[in-house]
Write an enzyme that holds these catalytic residues in place. Structure first.
Site, PDB file in Angstrom:
ATOM      1  N   SER A   1      29.773  34.279  40.468  1.00 53.86           N
ATOM      2  CA  SER A   1      28.384  34.627  40.115  1.00 53.86           C
ATOM      3  C   SER A   1      27.788  35.708  41.006  1.00 53.86           C
ATOM      4  CB  SER A   1      27.510  33.364  40.104  1.00 53.86           C
ATOM      5  OG  SER A   1      27.992  32.439  39.151  1.00 53.86           O
TER       6      SER A   1
ATOM      7  N   ASN B   1      36.710  41.582  36.348  1.00 51.56           N
ATOM      8  CA  ASN B   1      37.581  40.714  35.548  1.00 51.56           C
ATOM      9  C   ASN B   1      36.871  40.443  34.223  1.00 51.56           C
ATOM     10  OD1 ASN B   1      39.222  38.768  34.463  1.00 51.56           O
ATOM     11  ND2 ASN B   1      38.666  37.153  35.928  1.00 51.56           N
ATOM     12  N   TRP B   2      37.304  41.156  33.184  1.00 53.28           N
ATOM     13  CA  TRP B   2      36.630  41.017  31.882  1.00 53.28           C
ATOM     14  C   TRP B   2      36.985  39.693  31.199  1.00 53.28           C
ATOM     15  CZ3 TRP B   2      37.213  46.330  28.899  1.00 53.28           C
ATOM     16  CH2 TRP B   2      36.517  47.325  29.598  1.00 53.28           C
ATOM     17  N   LYS B   3      37.998  39.005  31.697  1.00 53.70           N
ATOM     18  CA  LYS B   3      38.499  37.771  31.059  1.00 53.70           C
ATOM     19  C   LYS B   3      38.805  38.062  29.577  1.00 53.70           C
ATOM     20  CE  LYS B   3      35.641  35.264  34.288  1.00 53.70           C
ATOM     21  NZ  LYS B   3      35.084  33.993  34.690  1.00 53.70           N
TER      22      LYS B   3
ATOM     23  N   GLU C   1      37.293  32.292  45.581  1.00 53.96           N
ATOM     24  CA  GLU C   1      36.383  32.022  44.474  1.00 53.96           C
ATOM     25  C   GLU C   1      36.152  30.518  44.361  1.00 53.96           C
ATOM     26  OE1 GLU C   1      36.488  35.418  41.444  1.00 53.96           O
ATOM     27  OE2 GLU C   1      38.141  34.123  40.965  1.00 53.96           O
TER      28      GLU C   1
ATOM     29  N   GLY D   1      33.100  38.608  37.426  1.00 54.33           N
ATOM     30  CA  GLY D   1      33.353  38.201  36.042  1.00 54.33           C
ATOM     31  C   GLY D   1      32.205  38.644  35.147  1.00 54.33           C
ATOM     32  N   GLY D   2      31.276  37.726  34.892  1.00 55.60           N
ATOM     33  CA  GLY D   2      30.183  37.966  33.940  1.00 55.60           C
ATOM     34  C   GLY D   2      29.469  39.296  34.141  1.00 55.60           C
TER      35      GLY D   2
ATOM     36  N   GLY E   1      31.081  31.627  36.987  1.00 55.04           N
ATOM     37  CA  GLY E   1      30.469  31.593  35.660  1.00 55.04           C
ATOM     38  C   GLY E   1      29.359  30.579  35.533  1.00 55.04           C
TER      39      GLY E   1
ATOM     40  N   GLU F   1      40.771  29.856  36.317  1.00 56.04           N
ATOM     41  CA  GLU F   1      40.889  29.522  34.887  1.00 56.04           C
ATOM     42  C   GLU F   1      42.355  29.375  34.493  1.00 56.04           C
ATOM     43  OE1 GLU F   1      38.387  32.707  33.465  1.00 56.04           O
ATOM     44  OE2 GLU F   1      36.699  31.737  34.475  1.00 56.04           O
TER      45      GLU F   1
ATOM     46  N   HIS G   1      44.040  32.904  39.294  1.00 56.83           N
ATOM     47  CA  HIS G   1      42.629  32.693  38.942  1.00 56.83           C
ATOM     48  C   HIS G   1      42.398  31.221  38.576  1.00 56.83           C
ATOM     49  CE1 HIS G   1      38.772  32.990  36.889  1.00 56.83           C
ATOM     50  NE2 HIS G   1      38.593  34.117  37.568  1.00 56.83           N
TER      51      HIS G   1
HETATM   52  C1  PEP Z   1      35.710  35.470  38.020  1.00 57.70           C
HETATM   53  O1  PEP Z   1      36.014  35.272  36.868  1.00 57.70           O
HETATM   54  O2  PEP Z   1      36.598  35.769  38.830  1.00 57.70           O
HETATM   55  C2  PEP Z   1      34.307  35.356  38.414  1.00 57.70           C
HETATM   56  C3  PEP Z   1      34.011  35.460  39.677  1.00 57.70           C
HETATM   57  O3  PEP Z   1      33.401  35.142  37.408  1.00 57.70           O
HETATM   58  P1  PEP Z   1      31.791  35.186  37.537  1.00 57.70           P
HETATM   59  O4  PEP Z   1      31.446  36.446  38.303  1.00 57.70           O
HETATM   60  O5  PEP Z   1      31.291  35.225  36.134  1.00 57.70           O
HETATM   61  O6  PEP Z   1      31.366  33.959  38.273  1.00 57.70           O
END
Ligand code: PEP
Length: 250
Positions: free
Chosen positions: A212, A9-11, A166, A233-234, A172, A96, A94
């Protein structure tokens, strides 16, 4: 045996040039295995990323969609638009979207039903806030999000649903749920599927962990019996890190 899934997930990251560099590095280092790998770039890059990953074995996903099919929804994107650029999988719910854009369980449920009716596959996200875990309400919160978000979805349609647990406090933040905390919740979710749908749905539904995930913790998380991969994500913004996570799932 469930096929593992790792989804990037590049956001809201990467301009077109940066996206091309990242995708080319991913393709260079990627050797297809049994794991399903999804790349979810921002909407404006879907068409290009679809062309670049063509024949790589990686798949395309969108980060969101509108429940309506077309019409007066300025700034929004429909399922048919996504499918027309090669994205037949969409991330919905999600945290966010829930927190920053106030998406309710009801709205997410409309999107889920609309995406399934359009023949799309869904990566359905949910998870508790830190305060809810501290108050030991995490199981209740997750159960309510599943029950409301998947309301009206049939056992047959569940074959097009991938779940992504999640915990919001781990997204994040660098803070990961321990493999034991994640496994405990994933086993709870599988039991929920068994009660709500059937043994078959519980056994075949992939349940991803997100929050994370990094190369250093992926293998241990993915070794747990009810964790079928990750939503990343990151760490998906660096080719080496993402490829190491994909390898950990294979
Ligand atoms: C996400 O955005 O779904 C996510 C899990 O982000 P991160 O890996 O950065 O915690």
């Amino acid at each position: 045996m469930r096929t593992a899934v790792v989804a990037a997930n590049w956001k809201m990251n990467k301009d077109l040039n940066e996206a091309e560099i990242l995708v080319k590095s991913l393709i260079e280092g990627y050797s297809p295995s049994g794991t399903e790998v999804y790349i979810a770039p921002p909407f404006v890059h879907l068409y290009a990323v679809n062309k670049w990953i063509n024949e790589s074995g990686m798949r395309l996903a969108a980060q969101n969609m509108n429940a309506a099919e077309s019409g007066a929804h300025t700034g929004e994107i429909s399922s048919s638009m996504l499918k027309s650029v090669g994205a037949s999988t969409v991330i919905l719910g999600h945290s966010e979207r829930r927190d920053i854009y106030s998406e309710s369980d009801g709205l997410i449920n409309e999107k889920v039903k609309s995406a399934l009716a359009a023949g799309m596959q869904i990566i359905f996200c949910f998870g508790e806030q830190l305060g809810e875990r501290k108050a030991s309400a995490h199981f209740d919160v997750v159960k309510a999000q599943l029950s409301e978000g998947l309301s009206g979805v049939s056992a047959d349609q569940m074959s097009e649903v991938i779940l992504a647990y999640e915990p919001v406090w781990a997204i994040g933040t660098g803070e990961t749920a321990s493999p034991e905390q994640a496994q405990e919740m994933h086993a709870f979710i599988r039991d929920y599927l068994r009660n709500q749908f059937s043994d078959a749905v519980a056994e075949r539904t992939r349940i991803l962990y997100g929050g994370s995930v990094k190369p250093s913790n992926a293998a241990e998380l993915f070794s747990k019996p009810d964790i079928d991969g990750g939503l990343i994500g990151g760490a998906s913004l660096q080719a080496d890190d993402f490829l190491a996570i994909v390898k950990a799932a294979s």
